[in-house]
Scaffold this active site. Structure first.
Site, mmCIF file in Angstrom:
data_model
loop_
_atom_site.group_PDB
_atom_site.id
_atom_site.type_symbol
_atom_site.label_atom_id
_atom_site.label_comp_id
_atom_site.label_asym_id
_atom_site.label_seq_id
_atom_site.Cartn_x
_atom_site.Cartn_y
_atom_site.Cartn_z
ATOM 1 N N HIS A 56 -4.464 28.740 31.450
ATOM 2 C CA HIS A 56 -5.415 29.203 30.450
ATOM 3 C C HIS A 56 -6.797 28.625 30.752
ATOM 4 O O HIS A 56 -6.953 27.734 31.594
ATOM 5 C CB HIS A 56 -4.946 28.801 29.056
ATOM 6 C CG HIS A 56 -3.751 29.569 28.585
ATOM 7 N ND1 HIS A 56 -3.246 29.452 27.312
ATOM 8 C CD2 HIS A 56 -2.948 30.468 29.229
ATOM 9 C CE1 HIS A 56 -2.198 30.255 27.178
ATOM 10 N NE2 HIS A 56 -1.991 30.866 28.340
ATOM 11 N N GLU A 58 -8.750 26.617 29.194
ATOM 12 C CA GLU A 58 -8.911 25.186 28.971
ATOM 13 C C GLU A 58 -8.397 24.375 30.165
ATOM 14 O O GLU A 58 -9.023 23.387 30.576
ATOM 15 C CB GLU A 58 -8.142 24.764 27.708
ATOM 16 C CG GLU A 58 -8.645 25.438 26.444
ATOM 17 C CD GLU A 58 -7.890 26.712 26.112
ATOM 18 O OE1 GLU A 58 -7.621 26.956 24.928
ATOM 19 O OE2 GLU A 58 -7.559 27.474 27.049
ATOM 20 N N CYS A 82 -4.226 27.514 22.346
ATOM 21 C CA CYS A 82 -2.827 27.798 22.013
ATOM 22 C C CYS A 82 -2.103 26.502 21.647
ATOM 23 O O CYS A 82 -2.405 25.423 22.163
ATOM 24 C CB CYS A 82 -2.130 28.516 23.162
ATOM 25 S SG CYS A 82 -1.968 27.554 24.672
ATOM 26 N N CYS A 91 -2.171 24.425 25.264
ATOM 27 C CA CYS A 91 -3.421 23.788 25.694
ATOM 28 C C CYS A 91 -3.814 22.634 24.771
ATOM 29 O O CYS A 91 -4.520 21.712 25.189
ATOM 30 C CB CYS A 91 -4.542 24.820 25.751
ATOM 31 S SG CYS A 91 -4.302 26.061 27.040
ATOM 32 N N TRP A 176 -17.810 71.148 29.924
ATOM 33 C CA TRP A 176 -17.879 70.058 28.954
ATOM 34 C C TRP A 176 -19.299 69.527 28.836
ATOM 35 O O TRP A 176 -20.084 69.595 29.770
ATOM 36 C CB TRP A 176 -16.952 68.918 29.382
ATOM 37 C CG TRP A 176 -15.517 69.302 29.454
ATOM 38 C CD1 TRP A 176 -14.808 69.622 30.566
ATOM 39 C CD2 TRP A 176 -14.613 69.446 28.358
ATOM 40 N NE1 TRP A 176 -13.526 69.948 30.248
ATOM 41 C CE2 TRP A 176 -13.365 69.851 28.892
ATOM 42 C CE3 TRP A 176 -14.730 69.270 26.981
ATOM 43 C CZ2 TRP A 176 -12.250 70.082 28.101
ATOM 44 C CZ3 TRP A 176 -13.625 69.488 26.190
ATOM 45 C CH2 TRP A 176 -12.402 69.888 26.746
ATOM 46 N N ARG A 214 -13.056 42.806 42.028
ATOM 47 C CA ARG A 214 -12.549 41.708 41.218
ATOM 48 C C ARG A 214 -11.497 42.213 40.246
ATOM 49 O O ARG A 214 -10.477 41.562 40.008
ATOM 50 C CB ARG A 214 -13.702 41.067 40.438
ATOM 51 C CG ARG A 214 -13.291 39.810 39.692
ATOM 52 C CD ARG A 214 -14.449 39.274 38.887
ATOM 53 N NE ARG A 214 -14.909 40.262 37.930
ATOM 54 C CZ ARG A 214 -14.250 40.559 36.819
ATOM 55 N NH1 ARG A 214 -13.120 39.959 36.551
ATOM 56 N NH2 ARG A 214 -14.713 41.458 35.980
#
Length: 260
Positions: A56, A58, A82, A91, A176, A214
């Site tokens: 996570h 943290e 969490c 965490c 459209w 990424r």
């Protein structure tokens, strides 16, 4: 009189938000989270949640401090840390172990089962807790996650080219209404924000080529399997019936669906 603490909290939370933005589109079904660790006014750690099942934000920030003493530091997190065991340890335990003096987070955990639990655990250990810093911006980051954990339903974006009188096409014509922008950069933004598309004609389309490099971390196979699981969830919720799955040009994965 300007509250310097509030001013500094907002400044560092903005940086945590910048960290979190790096993970947009990569963390589903987990929320997008960013984190900054500050000691004596200087940033000594930063991180963001990169993918589900991984560390996570943290933990990433603590590791980025590379052994610097964290005792007495303040940690800024876009979401309440969490407090329960899942694929990773809570965490909150890492924060307590690091002997940080203060925890600042933007929004509470939207999961009502866990909401405010971190705050209680941290305060029990004598750690100061400040919440609701740039809460609107932090909440915006976790809208898909919050919708799912609170309702069991997916977060949906509806995108349409429409005239002021509510038309989707020109009178008497089949083309459209749209501008180049609506199918260019803006479409790529939607790709990054979401896990799958429902496209006109009943096809759920995941455009791998349109996504940034990424966003593509994890590889085509992983992205395909993840999108397949989302469509299966929709099927389970009786939103869609999947009638075919195909791959073409090694660029797109198309789920041909019909509405139930």
């Amino acid at each position: 009189m300007i509250d310097k603490n509030s001013e500094n909290d907002a400044k560092f939370m903005r940086l945590a938000l910048k960290e979190a933005e790096k993970g947009i589109g990569l963390t589903s079904p987990n929320p997008t989270v960013g984190c900054i660790i500050v000691k004596k006014g200087k940033i000594i750690g930063r991180g963001y949640h990169r993918k589900a099942g991984g560390p996570h934000a943290e933990i990433e920030a603590i590791r980025s401090a590379k052994g610097k003493p964290l005792k007495g530091a303040t940690i800024y997190i876009t979401l309440e840390p969490c407090s329960t065991y899942g694929k990773t340890p809570p965490c909150v335990e890492a924060i307590i172990k690091s002997e940080m003096a203060r925890v600042v987070y933007g929004v509470k955990d939207p999961d009502f089962r866990h909401q405010d639990k971190a705050k209680r655990l941290l305060k029990k250990q004598g750690i100061k807790v400040t919440t609701e810093i740039l809460s609107e911006d932090c909440q915006r980051l976790i809208r898909p996650f919050a919708k799912r954990v609170q309702t069991g339903l997916p977060w949906v974006i509806v995108k349409a080219g429409m005239s002021l009188d509510g038309r989707l096409t020109r009178p008497g014509k089949a083309d459209w209404l749209h501008q180049d922008l609506s199918i260019g950069d803006q479409a790529e933004t939607f790709v990054r924000m979401t896990s799958a598309f429902l496209k006109e004609g009943g096809a759920a389309l995941l455009s791998l080529k349109a996504a940034s490099e990424r966003w593509m971390e994890g590889g085509d196979d992983a992205r395909f399997e993840h999108t397949k699981s989302i469509i299966e969830d929709c099927q389970h919720l009786e939103l869609l019936e999947v009638i075919d799955i195909s791959v073409f040009e090694e660029q797109h994965v198309v789920f041909h669906c019909v509405r139930v």
